[in-house]
Scaffold this motif. Structure first.
Motif, PDB file in Angstrom:
ATOM      1  N   GLU A  52      19.674 -13.765 -40.491  1.00  0.00           N
ATOM      2  CA  GLU A  52      21.068 -13.494 -40.254  1.00  0.00           C
ATOM      3  C   GLU A  52      21.421 -13.761 -38.771  1.00  0.00           C
ATOM      4  O   GLU A  52      22.428 -14.339 -38.398  1.00  0.00           O
ATOM      5  N   GLN A  53      20.605 -13.671 -37.701  1.00  0.00           N
ATOM      6  CA  GLN A  53      20.691 -13.417 -36.464  1.00  0.00           C
ATOM      7  C   GLN A  53      20.711 -15.059 -36.017  1.00  0.00           C
ATOM      8  O   GLN A  53      21.610 -15.665 -35.474  1.00  0.00           O
ATOM      9  N   ASP A  54      19.605 -15.641 -36.404  1.00  0.00           N
ATOM     10  CA  ASP A  54      19.615 -17.261 -36.048  1.00  0.00           C
ATOM     11  C   ASP A  54      20.682 -18.026 -36.684  1.00  0.00           C
ATOM     12  O   ASP A  54      20.798 -19.203 -36.245  1.00  0.00           O
ATOM     13  N   MET A 122      25.272 -19.892 -28.076  1.00  0.00           N
ATOM     14  CA  MET A 122      24.145 -19.875 -28.808  1.00  0.00           C
ATOM     15  C   MET A 122      23.679 -18.871 -29.552  1.00  0.00           C
ATOM     16  O   MET A 122      23.892 -17.623 -29.203  1.00  0.00           O
ATOM     17  N   PHE A 123      23.279 -18.987 -30.893  1.00  0.00           N
ATOM     18  CA  PHE A 123      22.708 -17.786 -31.503  1.00  0.00           C
ATOM     19  C   PHE A 123      21.397 -17.565 -31.224  1.00  0.00           C
ATOM     20  O   PHE A 123      20.751 -16.584 -31.568  1.00  0.00           O
ATOM     21  N   SER A 124      20.493 -18.564 -30.908  1.00  0.00           N
ATOM     22  CA  SER A 124      19.047 -18.181 -30.850  1.00  0.00           C
ATOM     23  C   SER A 124      18.522 -19.553 -29.893  1.00  0.00           C
ATOM     24  O   SER A 124      19.413 -20.355 -29.327  1.00  0.00           O
ATOM     25  N   ARG A 125      17.400 -19.224 -29.438  1.00  0.00           N
ATOM     26  CA  ARG A 125      16.818 -20.426 -28.689  1.00  0.00           C
ATOM     27  C   ARG A 125      16.248 -21.353 -29.852  1.00  0.00           C
ATOM     28  O   ARG A 125      16.206 -20.993 -31.100  1.00  0.00           O
ATOM     29  N   SER A 126      15.435 -22.570 -29.477  1.00  0.00           N
ATOM     30  CA  SER A 126      14.797 -23.287 -30.564  1.00  0.00           C
ATOM     31  C   SER A 126      13.865 -22.598 -31.303  1.00  0.00           C
ATOM     32  O   SER A 126      12.753 -21.795 -30.639  1.00  0.00           O
ATOM     33  N   ASN A 127      13.921 -22.649 -32.661  1.00  0.00           N
ATOM     34  CA  ASN A 127      12.891 -22.218 -33.396  1.00  0.00           C
ATOM     35  C   ASN A 127      12.307 -23.020 -34.381  1.00  0.00           C
ATOM     36  O   ASN A 127      12.645 -24.119 -34.575  1.00  0.00           O
ATOM     37  N   PRO A 128      10.878 -22.674 -34.900  1.00  0.00           N
ATOM     38  CA  PRO A 128      10.314 -23.719 -35.883  1.00  0.00           C
ATOM     39  C   PRO A 128      11.175 -23.641 -37.089  1.00  0.00           C
ATOM     40  O   PRO A 128      11.936 -22.694 -37.331  1.00  0.00           O
ATOM     41  N   ASN A 139       8.951 -29.775 -34.303  1.00  0.00           N
ATOM     42  CA  ASN A 139       9.780 -29.592 -35.119  1.00  0.00           C
ATOM     43  C   ASN A 139      10.593 -28.317 -34.752  1.00  0.00           C
ATOM     44  O   ASN A 139       9.921 -27.456 -34.864  1.00  0.00           O
ATOM     45  N   GLY A 140      11.925 -28.373 -34.660  1.00  0.00           N
ATOM     46  CA  GLY A 140      12.489 -27.103 -34.429  1.00  0.00           C
ATOM     47  C   GLY A 140      14.050 -27.249 -34.692  1.00  0.00           C
ATOM     48  O   GLY A 140      14.531 -28.392 -34.694  1.00  0.00           O
ATOM     49  N   PHE A 141      14.644 -25.991 -34.527  1.00  0.00           N
ATOM     50  CA  PHE A 141      16.200 -25.941 -34.663  1.00  0.00           C
ATOM     51  C   PHE A 141      16.831 -24.900 -33.911  1.00  0.00           C
ATOM     52  O   PHE A 141      15.980 -23.854 -33.561  1.00  0.00           O
TER      53      PHE A 141
END
Length: 176
Positions: A52-54, A122-128, A139-141
């Protein structure tokens, strides 16, 4: 690539009330092809506060199904079937309709910096990647929101993705 962190549109994400009906429509209307199923409707719906956060989803959102569709040449279409009690016309990824614009980036940190400097949130930093068929080293988003409310995803996938061993079809990728 300093000065040019964005390559172009990678895909358009659309939340639909029925993924099978939407796939049938896109196939019949436009000759769409299913590249891969990210999350099958045969699986139990999933949700979490982290998801939900990401993705800036409404509280309690459940992922029912997700798949990547090829529409001719160019950016792909990512279909989502999400379920939450209070779905409304397109405003966030858990609502029906066009939900986000995804941009391929070569330098995630620089892309995020420029996005925030221009007034984006931004809602998050880069995540897998969330889906196993997309995972690979590097690879990330991440998701952000433009000042007028449109959702924008930044993604990079310098490594091969898991789905590539299952099909000769590939995601569209801007190489210029």
């Amino acid at each position: 690539m300093a000065g040019r962190p964005f390559r172009g549109i990678d895909h358009v994400g659309i939340t639909v009330p029925d993924i099978e009906a939407a796939t049938t429509f896109l196939t019949v209307a436009f000759g769409a092809q299913v590249i891969y199923e990210s999350f099958s409707a045969d699986q139990s719906p999933q949700g979490s506060t982290e998801m939900e956060q990401d993705l800036n989803l409404a509280s309690g959102t459940q992922l029912v199904a997700a798949r990547l569709i090829r529409l001719g040449v160019g950016p792909d279409v990512e279909l989502f079937q999400l379920k939450v009690d209070d779905q409304r016309p397109a405003a966030r990824p858990s609502d029906f309709g066009l939900q986000h614009l995804a941009l391929y980036v070569d330098d995630m940190d620089e892309a995020i910096r420029r996005f925030k400097a221009a007034g984006g949130r931004m809602f998050s930093r880069s995540n897998p990647f969330l889906f196993p068929k997309e995972v690979g080293p590097g690879n990330g988003f991440c998701y952000g929101q433009a000042p007028w409310g449109m959702m924008i995803e930044f993604l990079t996938y310098p490594s091969a993705m898991g789905f590539e061993s299952d099909t000769p079809l590939r995601r569209w990728h801007s190489n210029s």
